[in-house]
Design a protein around this motif. Structure first.
Motif, PDB file in Angstrom:
ATOM      1  N   SER A 170       1.275  -0.808   0.027  1.00  0.00           N
ATOM      2  CA  SER A 170       0.426  -0.249  -0.093  1.00  0.00           C
ATOM      3  C   SER A 170       0.790   1.147   0.365  1.00  0.00           C
ATOM      4  O   SER A 170       0.465   2.500  -0.310  1.00  0.00           O
ATOM      5  CB  SER A 170      -0.871  -0.335   1.054  1.00  0.00           C
ATOM      6  N   LEU A 171       1.974   0.924   0.104  1.00  0.00           N
ATOM      7  CA  LEU A 171       2.405   2.893   0.164  1.00  0.00           C
ATOM      8  C   LEU A 171       2.991   2.730  -1.351  1.00  0.00           C
ATOM      9  O   LEU A 171       3.440   1.958  -2.324  1.00  0.00           O
ATOM     10  CB  LEU A 171       4.354   1.997   0.526  1.00  0.00           C
ATOM     11  N   SER A 172       3.720   4.116  -1.400  1.00  0.00           N
ATOM     12  CA  SER A 172       3.991   4.523  -2.986  1.00  0.00           C
ATOM     13  C   SER A 172       5.247   5.525  -2.620  1.00  0.00           C
ATOM     14  O   SER A 172       5.409   6.010  -1.437  1.00  0.00           O
ATOM     15  CB  SER A 172       2.942   5.607  -3.348  1.00  0.00           C
ATOM     16  N   VAL A 173       5.975   5.897  -3.517  1.00  0.00           N
ATOM     17  CA  VAL A 173       7.402   6.498  -3.309  1.00  0.00           C
ATOM     18  C   VAL A 173       6.826   7.567  -4.680  1.00  0.00           C
ATOM     19  O   VAL A 173       7.370   6.805  -5.865  1.00  0.00           O
ATOM     20  CB  VAL A 173       9.058   5.826  -3.121  1.00  0.00           C
ATOM     21  N   ASN A 174       7.273   8.808  -4.455  1.00  0.00           N
ATOM     22  CA  ASN A 174       6.716  10.425  -5.446  1.00  0.00           C
ATOM     23  C   ASN A 174       5.812   9.400  -5.663  1.00  0.00           C
ATOM     24  O   ASN A 174       5.684   9.713  -7.449  1.00  0.00           O
ATOM     25  CB  ASN A 174       8.484  10.450  -6.006  1.00  0.00           C
ATOM     26  N   GLY A 175       4.320   8.905  -5.500  1.00  0.00           N
ATOM     27  CA  GLY A 175       2.995   8.837  -6.187  1.00  0.00           C
ATOM     28  C   GLY A 175       3.259   7.659  -7.395  1.00  0.00           C
ATOM     29  O   GLY A 175       2.623   6.854  -7.483  1.00  0.00           O
ATOM     30  N   ASN A 176       4.398   6.988  -6.848  1.00  0.00           N
ATOM     31  CA  ASN A 176       4.889   5.669  -7.672  1.00  0.00           C
ATOM     32  C   ASN A 176       4.615   4.639  -6.320  1.00  0.00           C
ATOM     33  O   ASN A 176       5.588   4.663  -5.594  1.00  0.00           O
ATOM     34  CB  ASN A 176       6.402   5.583  -8.326  1.00  0.00           C
ATOM     35  N   PRO A 177       3.153   3.351  -6.593  1.00  0.00           N
ATOM     36  CA  PRO A 177       2.924   2.662  -5.451  1.00  0.00           C
ATOM     37  C   PRO A 177       4.756   0.984  -5.983  1.00  0.00           C
ATOM     38  O   PRO A 177       5.281   1.432  -7.249  1.00  0.00           O
ATOM     39  CB  PRO A 177       2.336   1.837  -6.498  1.00  0.00           C
ATOM     40  N   VAL A 178       4.811   0.980  -4.951  1.00  0.00           N
ATOM     41  CA  VAL A 178       5.943  -0.065  -3.966  1.00  0.00           C
ATOM     42  C   VAL A 178       5.392  -1.495  -5.037  1.00  0.00           C
ATOM     43  O   VAL A 178       4.611  -2.461  -4.471  1.00  0.00           O
ATOM     44  CB  VAL A 178       6.310   0.085  -2.649  1.00  0.00           C
ATOM     45  N   ARG A 179       6.679  -1.969  -5.939  1.00  0.00           N
ATOM     46  CA  ARG A 179       6.103  -3.328  -6.815  1.00  0.00           C
ATOM     47  C   ARG A 179       7.488  -3.869  -6.806  1.00  0.00           C
ATOM     48  O   ARG A 179       8.258  -3.524  -6.778  1.00  0.00           O
ATOM     49  CB  ARG A 179       5.327  -3.270  -8.174  1.00  0.00           C
ATOM     50  N   GLY A 180       7.096  -4.437  -6.764  1.00  0.00           N
ATOM     51  CA  GLY A 180       8.218  -6.429  -7.222  1.00  0.00           C
ATOM     52  C   GLY A 180       8.186  -7.597  -5.857  1.00  0.00           C
ATOM     53  O   GLY A 180       7.448  -6.843  -4.807  1.00  0.00           O
ATOM     54  N   GLY A 181       8.486  -8.160  -6.223  1.00  0.00           N
ATOM     55  CA  GLY A 181       8.584  -9.354  -5.469  1.00  0.00           C
ATOM     56  C   GLY A 181       9.315 -10.785  -6.219  1.00  0.00           C
ATOM     57  O   GLY A 181       9.563 -10.595  -7.248  1.00  0.00           O
TER      58      GLY A 181
END
Length: 396
Positions: free
Chosen positions: A344-355
């Motif tokens: 649910s987090l985002s950095v500079n408007g970009n959601p955190v993705r990857g796994g």
């Protein structure tokens, strides 16, 4: 320490923050406060060999190490007919390599409490079978098979049932290893035999080759198969690792003023330091391997008395690493939603993705990497003899 009395404080005195603790009367822990499990654990430590009160070592010993190694080999040659013969070979190597025990000798029945106690047992099995067939005067067929198994494992020299220490059955039910637990005490040597492990390297290979002489040509075709793997499981901490320090019996829980790790252990209070936690580890077996397949065809062409040309091709395929129970990751998906708070987090408007992507899950491959379906390896060689003293070779 240094000949001075070390004051032992009662952790059940003082306020909720541990301030204002009072020493045990006479600097002696009352018998009704002694923890039966840890007291039993400490009972296996041998008595000092000399009386010291200055903080230096009070125990001397000489390690006794007796290595044992045995090797057996055997070979059989069998000529079935004038055209068919077989050879078989087997080797077995056994070594038992004990560690250098410091406190309790390996011959002692209480060796299970020695921190360095173990026997490294190595067992090597090697088998090979070769067959040669001559179907004609100009043809040779060979078939070979080989097998190797190398067991390289730390084992216990002396068995021990941890229920003898008085642990609760709920704790015993979760142990993967039935042995004396390991315990560390600040300023003292640790106790508990080295945790065992399972480590077995294995491989097998088979190949068939056909060689046929036709005029000025020697044709060769063949195929290879190889399997290489490892079957292992670590049981480190599987019987429990208990860490004790001085903080519980010091004047305050955040500063080392007095206190003693053995006293904390006698009370049954493991360390509360996040960097020195007591743990019980549960591990999973790991059995990984790769397969190799290869085939080739070539021709040695004697063009003339001075010129020989060799040309051929080899096709190969090697599978990626697989694990018997799919206990590996095979990729990293940059678009995957990791879920939970992180998802649910985002950095500079970009959601955190990857796994990580796990083997065999949601359509993922069971193998690591991206091995090509086939690797093609052509070859070309030329040998030219200018004279009996000068030969030129070139190859690709």
């Amino acid at each position: 320490a240094a000949g001075q009395l070390v004051v032992i404080y009662d952790p059940l005195t003082g306020d909720a923050n541990g301030n204002g603790r009072q020493p045990f009367p006479g600097n002696v822990i009352p018998s009704n406060r002694l923890n039966p499990v840890t007291t039993k654990m400490l009972s296996y430590i041998p008595n000092p060999t000399r009386d010291r009160s200055d903080g230096l070592n009070n125990f001397d010993s000489i390690a006794e190490i007796e290595d044992r190694a045995v090797m057996y080999t055997g070979k059989v040659d069998q000529r079935w007919t004038d055209k068919l013969s077989s050879q078989g070979f087997y080797l077995y190597n056994l070594t038992n390599e004990p560690c250098a025990n410091q406190l309790i000798k390996q011959s002692d029945p209480n060796a299970f409490a020695e921190r360095n106690d173990y026997i490294l047992k190595r067992r090597v099995h090697i088998a090979a079978l070769n067959n040669t067939w001559l179907p004609g005067n100009n043809t040779v067929v060979t078939a070979r098979y080989g097998y190797t198994r190398f067991s390289d494992q730390n084992t216990l020299s002396t068995e021990f049932d941890p229920s003898q220490l008085g642990f609760d059955q709920s704790f015993l039910n979760n142990l993967q290893v039935q042995k004396f637990p390991r315990a560390t005490m600040t300023d003292y040597t640790s106790i508990g035999a080295i945790d065992p492990n399972r480590l077995i390297w294995y491989s097998q290979a088979a190949n068939v080759a056909v060689s046929k002489l036709v005029g000025r040509h020697t044709f060769k075709v063949g195929g290879d198969y190889r399997q290489i793997g490892v079957d292992t499981q670590s049981f480190s901490g599987g019987a429990g690792l208990f860490a004790f320090d001085r903080f519980f019996t010091s004047a305050t829980p955040t500063a080392l003023n007095g206190g003693n790790a053995i006293a904390s252990m006698l009370l049954g209070y493991p360390s509360g330091d996040p960097s020195n936690q007591s743990t019980v580890t549960v591990s999973s077996p790991f059995n990984a391997k790769v397969h190799y397949f290869g085939g080739y065809a070539q021709d040695d062409w004697r063009v003339g008395p001075k010129l020989t040309v060799n040309y051929g091709i080899r096709l190969e395929h090697e599978t990626g690493l697989t694990e018997k129970n799919d206990g590996i990751t095979v990729a990293f998906d940059r678009t995957l939603n990791p879920g939970g708070t992180l998802g649910s987090l985002s950095v500079n408007g970009n959601p955190v993705r990857g796994g990580l992507v796990y083997a065999g899950q949601n359509g993922a491959n069971r193998y690591q990497g991206n091995p090509p379906a086939v690797k093609i390896s052509p070859r070309l060689g030329v040998v030219y003899s200018f004279n009996p003293k000068t030969v030129v070779r070139a190859g690709y």
